[in-house]
Design a protein around this motif. Structure first.
Motif: not given
Length: 263
Positions: A232-244, A250-262
């Protein structure tokens, strides 16, 4: 809900937002050299509990200790770090860890059992510190450069992801390498996470692809096949986190706005 830091917006980029492990408190920290704590209240103003200011120390990362009594903060261009003791209200600089020769100390991880602090150094060095004394226990080294690391939930192993796309698995007790595997299709490793039930490992790379593996495959195979490749992310994946409960990643990229996917 209102912004968590409604009572004190940061004057610079926020680098850390973290919930306290046991209290209804959220911490923010960032480039404006401050760490702030807010009480989290439903639908009402989230009152500020306190802020601390670290002079000439833009924060790279801040993290609550497992018992929730301390905050560890590293800077963007420093070889020292700070320990903020919330019970005593004291701020202690740790100027130099004996045996650790690093120009900058930025990225670190804390073990879930509260025993260890892992400093991710340059040139592939990983420095394991005692959380109690902040003294060096041992140094490990990966081939290439280490970009991210994660402890397993029982704190017995460390997964270290190299810039070259290899993942090294370490035994915390013996500090020996147990295994290494290649992250499929990785051009450059960026972030890694182990799920709370120790079932999955997620590796995010510069292409934006996040590979999800079972831990069994990671421990046995040199080139494991991902259970799923998340594209889903088109820019570098900079954060991955599992919920408890290991139901959401959750996967996210800080390289572009609103690049957060659950997922």
């Amino acid at each position: 809900c209102l912004p968590a830091n409604q009572e004190r917006f940061a004057n610079g980029k926020l680098v850390t937002v973290q919930f306290h492990p046991s209290a209804q408190v959220v911490m923010t920290a960032g480039h404006d050299r401050s760490v702030s704590l807010f009480q989290v209240k439903n639908f009402s103003l989230n009152p500020k509990i306190q802020s601390i200011y670290l002079e000439s120390f833009p924060i790279y990362k801040a993290h609550f200790s497992v018992d929730g009594e301390q905050v560890i903060a590293t800077g963007t261009h420093h070889s020292m770090f700070f320990v903020y003791d919330m019970m005593a209200g004291s701020i202690t600089p740790i100027p130099k860890v004996r045996g650790v020769e690093e120009k900058f100390l930025r990225n670190f991880e804390l073990s879930p059992d509260g025993s260890f602090m892992l400093l991710i150094g340059t040139s592939g060095y990983l420095h394991l510190l005692s959380m109690k004394t902040k003294e060096l226990i041992s140094t490990m080294k990966v081939n290439g450069r280490c970009t991210a690391s994660a402890f397993t939930p029982d704190s017995s192993k460390i997964y270290s992801y190299s810039k070259e796309g290899e993942v090294f698995i370490w035994d915390v007790r013996s500090r020996k390498s147990l295994h290494k595997f290649e992250d499929e299709g990785s051009l450059e490793g960026k972030c890694i996470a182990v799920s709370k039930n120790n079932q999955y490992v997620a590796c995010g790379s510069s292409s934006g692809v996040v590979n999800l593996y079972t831990t069994d495959a990671c421990l046995k195979e040199n080139r494991p096949k991902p259970v799923k490749a998340i594209m889903n992310l088109v820019t570098s994946a900079t954060c991955v986190t599992f919920n408890p409960t290991t139901e959401i990643l959750a996967v996210a990229s800080r390289d572009t706005d609103e690049a957060v996917k659950l997922v």
